[in-house]
Design an enzyme around this catalytic site. Structure first.
Site, short mmCIF file in Angstrom:
data_model
loop_
_atom_site.label_atom_id
_atom_site.label_comp_id
_atom_site.label_asym_id
_atom_site.label_seq_id
_atom_site.Cartn_x
_atom_site.Cartn_y
_atom_site.Cartn_z
N GLY A 10 9.27 6.95 30.46
CA GLY A 10 10.54 6.31 30.46
C GLY A 10 10.93 5.23 31.31
O GLY A 10 10.32 5.50 32.58
N GLY A 11 11.07 3.98 30.99
CA GLY A 11 11.07 2.82 31.96
C GLY A 11 12.54 2.39 32.33
O GLY A 11 12.92 1.11 32.59
N ARG A 285 37.11 10.81 30.86
CA ARG A 285 36.88 10.42 29.52
C ARG A 285 37.19 11.25 28.51
O ARG A 285 37.69 11.01 27.37
CB ARG A 285 35.38 9.90 29.39
CG ARG A 285 34.98 8.53 30.22
CD ARG A 285 33.61 8.21 30.16
NE ARG A 285 33.59 6.87 30.91
CZ ARG A 285 32.41 6.38 30.91
NH1 ARG A 285 31.44 7.06 30.41
NH2 ARG A 285 32.46 5.17 31.58
N GLU A 376 19.35 10.83 32.33
CA GLU A 376 20.29 11.52 31.56
C GLU A 376 19.59 12.76 30.86
O GLU A 376 20.25 13.48 30.27
CB GLU A 376 20.82 10.34 30.43
CG GLU A 376 21.84 10.95 29.45
CD GLU A 376 22.26 10.22 28.28
OE1 GLU A 376 22.95 10.58 27.50
OE2 GLU A 376 21.88 8.81 28.51
N ARG A 386 31.20 13.68 32.74
CA ARG A 386 30.60 12.78 33.55
C ARG A 386 31.71 11.96 33.87
O ARG A 386 32.54 11.19 32.90
CB ARG A 386 29.52 11.86 32.94
CG ARG A 386 28.88 10.81 34.07
CD ARG A 386 27.67 10.21 33.43
NE ARG A 386 27.88 9.62 32.27
CZ ARG A 386 28.37 8.45 32.31
NH1 ARG A 386 29.07 7.71 33.17
NH2 ARG A 386 28.50 7.94 30.92
N SER A 391 26.81 7.63 36.04
CA SER A 391 25.53 7.78 35.27
C SER A 391 24.52 6.63 36.08
O SER A 391 23.22 7.19 36.25
CB SER A 391 25.72 7.08 33.97
OG SER A 391 26.14 6.17 33.64
#
Length: 586
Positions: A10-11, A285, A376, A386, A391
């Site tokens: 994952g980048g 949220r 995540e 959250r 994040s």
């Protein structure tokens, strides 16, 4: 002992930060990404990154940030790692500033901070409305320094197919597929860090990139890693409804003074400001989403009877909007054709983020030795909901913790992956080649994209804002039906290179496994907490459910087994959330 190495899968922000921290200590890193790293989903983040730098003289502090985070998450997060993250946040922001991130500044030249949901303080550093892009590009520049030095090798356009586990179930590397020529290869490594993002595409339409299928996390879950709190899915209150996907309109719009309203009795009704006077449009949220959902679906007060309300910036200075929110204004104009500087935007909630993810300990390691997770795709920081702009912080902080801990783990090993027999790696490659051959020879009557559309519709209808046990069980039945129909898929395109359809089909089988974890986790949890809301159980129940859900894979066609782990609430005693009043200082 041979040269040790680490693999990062994952980048995005978590993956790049883990790579930087591992390479900093002289460790060789192989960085795998399904897309070029600058296209990782972190690039889509708009609003900002939280840190209690307190330049506004509001008495903000890392402790206040910590309290807001666990309170906003309805006390489902283990508190020690959250506290450590909030304490590290100001120095992370200063680090990014020194890396050259173009943060917005005040006229005096100080970093500017905006307000976000679930807090009374201005603690969100931002770069217009393209903060994620600026952070991702800055971290990638740092990674490229280590590439030049020969410590980091990037494998862009490779898909993760599984961890290589030895007889002791210890992680010794990965198997991955080159998406250009479809070759499957194994790569040795003494530790693997998963930083593969969320599973939003399980819900069909979402604010997520099409690569966010959750497939990689699902694979390691099927290999024995626990998946924690899967049922906690954040539905962002403000996105542009679309036929193909849902485009995020950042919380920063409300942070800069945007107001949510609809018509009631012929007059504008600012329902969030009326019900939550202390926080107004900046309630967390999950609360904003439930209110908008209630106004549109239950009270039938959406714009022109449709499921939409207004997000209004038209009272703000257009020049200021261009400086602070240029990114999202451009997106809205492009896809809706209206100018938000003059007309209110039309928005509705959309699937956005997964608070749940792979279970990790305080060192970011899963229950599989040598397999770490960050960003995540791990569950650790956000509890049941959250807070906006946490994040980017949790992704970068997770990478900062996982990288050095992976190095420490590798340095403590007695044997290296390089010393392992090649038969172990060959066996894993052979297994994946057989799976791929099976997919390429599928010759039934079903279409993977049609099945995925059905899954998305069921998940969005029954496992998002409001959850009912009978509908959750029906959804689980539907997922099992889709698993049966999956066997009858037809792969019309059998191209031997860059085969998107076959790739998606393989990912879809992994999505179905995670969909069951999410749905049954929600069915079991008979309470309402954070983003998980059941009208039949409207209250939070700490006596029974102040626990982390831990799903364990049994077999492809059996329901997951669930265990529950007590949440560490040793630092702040849980209290009832109430956003109609200001928070009492502790």
């Amino acid at each position: 002992m041979s040269q040790s190495s680490i693999i990062v899968v994952g980048g995005g922000l978590a993956g790049l930060m883990a790579t930087i921290k591992a390479a900093e200590s002289g460790m060789a890193v192989k960085l795998f990404s399904i897309v070029p790293v600058k296209r990782s989903h972190s690039v889509c983040a708009q609003g900002g990154i939280n840190g209690a730098v307190n330049t506004k003289g509001e008495g903000d502090s890392p402790w206040e940030h910590f309290d807001d985070t666990v309170y906003g998450g309805d006390f489902l997060a283990n508190q020690p790692p959250v506290k450590a993250m909030c304490e590290a946040a100001p120095s992370i922001i200063h680090l990014l500033d020194r890396m050259g991130v173009m943060f917005n500044r005040t006229p005096e030249g100080l970093l500017d901070f905006r307000r976000f949901g679930g807090t009374q303080h201005h603690r969100t550093a931002y770069a217009g409305a393209t903060t994620g892009q600026q952070l991702l590009y800055a971290l990638d520049e740092q990674v490229r320094r280590y590439e030049v030095a020969g410590l980091v090798t990037k494998y862009e356009g490779w898909e993760f197919l599984g961890a290589v586990l030895d007889d002791d179930r210890t992680c010794r590397g990965i198997v991955a597929q080159n998406l250009t020529n479809m070759q499957i290869e194994s790569f040795r490594s003494d530790a693997v860090i998963m930083a593969t993002g969320g599973p939003g595409i399980i819900f069909g339409k979402s604010t997520n990139s099409m690569i966010n299928t959750g497939s990689a996390a699902s694979i390691v879950y099927q290999q024995g890693a626990y998946y924690a709190n899967g049922e906690f899915i954040q539905i962002h209150p403000t996105a542009i409804p679309g036929d193909d996907k849902l485009r995020l309109m950042s919380e920063s719009a409300r942070g800069e003074g945007g107001r949510v309203w609809t018509y009631k009795d012929g007059k504008p009704w600012y329902f969030l400001e009326e019900k939550y006077p202390a926080y107004g449009n900046l309630v967390p949220r999950d609360i904003a989403t439930r209110e908008i959902f209630d106004v549109c679906v239950n009270q039938k007060l959406g714009i022109n009877g449709e499921n939409m309300v207004y997000l209004d910036l038209s009272h703000k200075d257009p020049k200021e909007l261009d400086i602070k929110l240029g990114g999202i204004i451009e997106i809205y104009e492009k896809f809706m054709g209206d100018d938000p500087r003059k007309l209110p935007m039309k928005i509705f909630p959309a699937v956005h983020y997964s608070m749940g993810g792979l279970w990790v300990d305080y060192d970011q390691m899963t229950n599989i030795p040598g397999l770490f997770a960050a960003g995540e795709c791990d569950y650790s920081m956000h509890g049941g909901n959250r807070l906006g702009a946490n994040s980017l912080l949790s992704a970068i902080y997770g990478g900062m913790v996982a990288g050095p801990n992976a190095v420490k783990y590798v340095n403590g090993l007695e044997s290296s992956a390089e010393d392992m027999s090649s038969s172990l790696f060959d066996a894993h490659v052979k297994k994946e080649e057989e799976k791929w051959a099976d997919i390429m020879s599928m010759d039934g009557t079903e279409n993977a994209y049609v099945l995925h559309k059905e899954l998305g519709e069921w998940m969005t209808a029954n496992v998002t804002v409001v959850r009912h046990n009978d509908k959750l069980l029906k959804t689980d039945d539907k997922i099992q039906e889709l698993m049966e129909r999956f066997k009858k898929i037809n792969i019309n395109d059998t191209t031997k290179w860059s085969n998107q359809g076959a790739m998606f089909t393989r990912q879809f089988s992994n999505m179905l496994q995670l969909a069951r974890v999410i749905t049954l986790g929600a069915y079991n949890r008979n309470e309402s907490r954070g983003a998980h809301y059941k009208p039949d159980y409207p209250e939070r129940n700490d006596d029974e459910w102040l626990k982390t859900t831990m799903a364990k894979h049994v077999s492809p066609y059996e329901a997951p087994e669930f265990e529950y782990q007590d949440v560490d609430v040793s630092l702040i005693t849980p209290r009832k959330r109430d956003y109609s009043k200001k928070k009492v200082a502790k």
